[in-house]
Enzyme design. Structure first.
Site, PDB file in Angstrom:
ATOM      1  N   ASP A 179      -1.749 -18.265   0.494  1.00  0.00           N
ATOM      2  CA  ASP A 179      -2.704 -19.008  -0.339  1.00  0.00           C
ATOM      3  C   ASP A 179      -3.331 -20.148   0.454  1.00  0.00           C
ATOM      4  OD1 ASP A 179      -0.170 -20.143  -0.307  1.00  0.00           O
ATOM      5  OD2 ASP A 179      -0.205 -20.792  -2.407  1.00  0.00           O
TER       6      ASP A 179
ATOM      7  N   ASP B 213      -5.866  -7.337   4.210  1.00  0.00           N
ATOM      8  CA  ASP B 213      -7.043  -6.745   3.565  1.00  0.00           C
ATOM      9  C   ASP B 213      -7.900  -7.854   2.971  1.00  0.00           C
ATOM     10  OD1 ASP B 213      -8.707  -4.708   2.424  1.00  0.00           O
ATOM     11  OD2 ASP B 213      -7.710  -5.050   0.492  1.00  0.00           O
TER      12      ASP B 213
ATOM     13  N   LYS C 111       4.273 -15.195   2.480  1.00  0.00           N
ATOM     14  CA  LYS C 111       4.473 -15.916   1.228  1.00  0.00           C
ATOM     15  C   LYS C 111       5.989 -16.071   1.113  1.00  0.00           C
ATOM     16  CE  LYS C 111       3.049 -17.675  -2.699  1.00  0.00           C
ATOM     17  NZ  LYS C 111       2.192 -18.861  -2.834  1.00  0.00           N
TER      18      LYS C 111
ATOM     19  N   TYR D 180       0.813  -1.209   0.000  1.00  0.00           N
ATOM     20  CA  TYR D 180       0.000   0.000   0.000  1.00  0.00           C
ATOM     21  C   TYR D 180       0.853   1.268   0.000  1.00  0.00           C
ATOM     22  CZ  TYR D 180      -4.626  -2.064   0.838  1.00  0.00           C
ATOM     23  OH  TYR D 180      -5.819  -2.728   0.723  1.00  0.00           O
TER      24      TYR D 180
ATOM     25  N   ASP E 289     -11.618  -9.759   4.609  1.00  0.00           N
ATOM     26  CA  ASP E 289     -12.895  -9.837   3.885  1.00  0.00           C
ATOM     27  C   ASP E 289     -13.376 -11.286   3.843  1.00  0.00           C
ATOM     28  OD1 ASP E 289     -12.815  -7.101   3.285  1.00  0.00           O
ATOM     29  OD2 ASP E 289     -13.509  -7.404   1.229  1.00  0.00           O
TER      30      ASP E 289
HETATM   31  C1  IPM Z   1     -10.303  -1.789   4.134  1.00  0.00           C
HETATM   32  C2  IPM Z   1     -10.628  -1.184   2.806  1.00  0.00           C
HETATM   33  C3  IPM Z   1      -9.564  -0.151   2.452  1.00  0.00           C
HETATM   34  C4  IPM Z   1      -8.241  -0.877   2.371  1.00  0.00           C
HETATM   35  C5  IPM Z   1      -9.842   0.654   1.183  1.00  0.00           C
HETATM   36  C6  IPM Z   1     -11.169   1.327   1.206  1.00  0.00           C
HETATM   37  C7  IPM Z   1      -8.758   1.656   0.922  1.00  0.00           C
HETATM   38  O1  IPM Z   1     -10.740  -2.191   1.841  1.00  0.00           O
HETATM   39  O2  IPM Z   1     -10.218  -1.036   5.122  1.00  0.00           O
HETATM   40  O3  IPM Z   1     -10.126  -3.006   4.203  1.00  0.00           O
HETATM   41  O4  IPM Z   1      -7.907  -1.426   1.312  1.00  0.00           O
HETATM   42  O5  IPM Z   1      -7.522  -0.896   3.364  1.00  0.00           O
HETATM   43 MG    MG Z   2     -10.631  -4.151   2.598  1.00  0.00          MG
END
Ligand code: IPM
Ligand code: MG
Length: 359
Positions: free
Chosen positions: A225, A249, A193, A142, A253
């Site tokens: 992975d 990240d 990784k 990032y 999710d």
């Molecule tokens: C998160 C989001 C952010 C990230 C985006 C919105 C920049 O996906 O907080 O997980 O990638 O960190």
């Molecule tokens: Mg995210």
């Protein structure tokens, strides 16, 4: 009476809706526990671009710096997607994380018994899951340089991002991982990784070294992975996962879907000083459902619970919010994302109202 200054940044899309409900919960808890929360609301992300031309103004950054904590909704939306990366809404979030020094992002994924059938995974797989992803937040892909898109002489283009970590950066996030594991199930899985990426080979080496200070925590390592697979194969094996920014990240999710919906996961971003912290749901601004009043405010409400615990040492108040969410779910109230047959479908505001009632 304790007094805390909180910067409230609703942001874009469903941000204002979900933050609105979370703020009501915060104020109610303040009254109950005799704490005064002084809220300063400000624009961030696309909303700030529309008003000031930039996703984060210096004033708002200053406001967050002198606050005891920040509550953020979400940023981004289709409207701003064409903009240059340097002034996209998401930049605000990255700048806040970086400027406030919030290098550790805690993302707990816990299964609520009542929602066990709301997940796309089989109940026997997810029953009892209670894990925490510790995501490094101010380094890696990032933020690494060089980065950008350049034109090449032959007319083609070249895009670059750099995954980079230094020893101190790895050390401090590893310590957060070990410290929280120590307070939970005493198991830490470091995800990398290391079979391909040198930067994560270093990551693994440093985590092992830091681990020597935590003989009571069981340390394991997993390639990213494989971790993605194990999370849906047997998520109960995890207690705390510590990993670099991009992996965290993605994996968080994925972990959220164990709980039935990404609308359920709160997060805390912390640094090395207690008066700097930001709390936000892990989900985005969901432009497709913005303004319809159907978003799930629970992730943001639970983020407030994390704020009370981590920033203000108000553990009881924090627990009361979590219990209230459980009770509301037990009563059958569901927003659209977690709706199941036989349950009562409620709007964002009604869900907030229901949680308030249970406090
Ligand atoms: C998160 C989001 C952010 C990230 C985006 C919105 C920049 O996906 O907080 O997980 O990638 O960190
Ligand atoms: Mg995210």
């Amino acid at each position: 009476m304790k007094r805390f200054n909180i910067a409230v940044l609703p942001g874009d899309g469903i941000g204002p809706e979900i933050v609105g409900e979370a703020v009501k919960v915060l104020q109610a808890v303040g009254q109950k526990f005799l704490a005064e929360f002084a809220l300063s609301e400000a624009l961030v992300g696309g909303a700030s671009i529309d008003a000031h031309g930039v996703p984060l103004t210096d004033e708002v950054l200053k406001l967050t710096m002198k606050s005891d904590a920040v509550l953020l909704g979400a940023v981004g939306g289709i409207k701003w997607e064409g903009l240059d990366y340097s002034i996209r809404p998401e930049r605000a979030l990255l700048a806040l994380r970086k400027e406030l020094g919030l290098f550790a992002n805690l993302r707990p994924a816990r299964i609520y018994r009542e929602l066990i059938d709301a997940s796309t995974l089989k109940p026997e797989v997810i029953e009892g899951v209670d894990l925490l992803v510790v995501r490094e937040l101010t380094g890696g892909l990032y933020f690494g340089t060089p980065k950008g898109i350049e034109k090449l002489p032959d007319g083609t283009e070249r895009g670059v991002n750099t995954m980079v970590y230094t020893t101190p950066e790895i050390e401090r996030i590893a310590r957060v991982g070990f410290d929280v594991a120590r307070k939970r199930g005493k198991k830490l899985c470091s995800v990398d990784k290391a079979n391909v990426l040198e930067t994560t080979e270093l990551w693994r080496k440093v985590v092992i070294r830091v681990g020597k200070d935590y003989p009571d925590v069981e340390l394991s390592h997993m390639y990213v992975d494989n971790c993605a697979m194990q999370l849906i194969r047997n998520p109960r094996q995890f207690d705390v996962i510590v990993t670099e920014n991009t992996f965290g990240d993605i994996l968080s999710d994925e972990a959220s879907m164990l709980t039935g919906s990404i609308g359920m996961l709160p997060s805390a971003s912390i640094g090395s000083t207690k008066n700097r912290a930001m709390y936000e749901p892990i989900h985005g601004s969901a432009p497709d459902i913005a303004g319809k009043g159907i978003a799930n405010p629970i992730a943001t409400i639970l983020s407030v619970a994390m704020m009370l615990k981590y920033s203000f040492d108000m553990n009881e108040a924090s627990d009361i919010i979590e219990r209230a969410v459980e009770k509301v779910l037990a009563k059958g109230y569901r927003t659209a994302d977690i709706m199941q047959s036989g349950m009562t479908r409620v709007s964002c505001a009604e869900m907030g109202e229901a949680v308030l009632k249970e406090l």
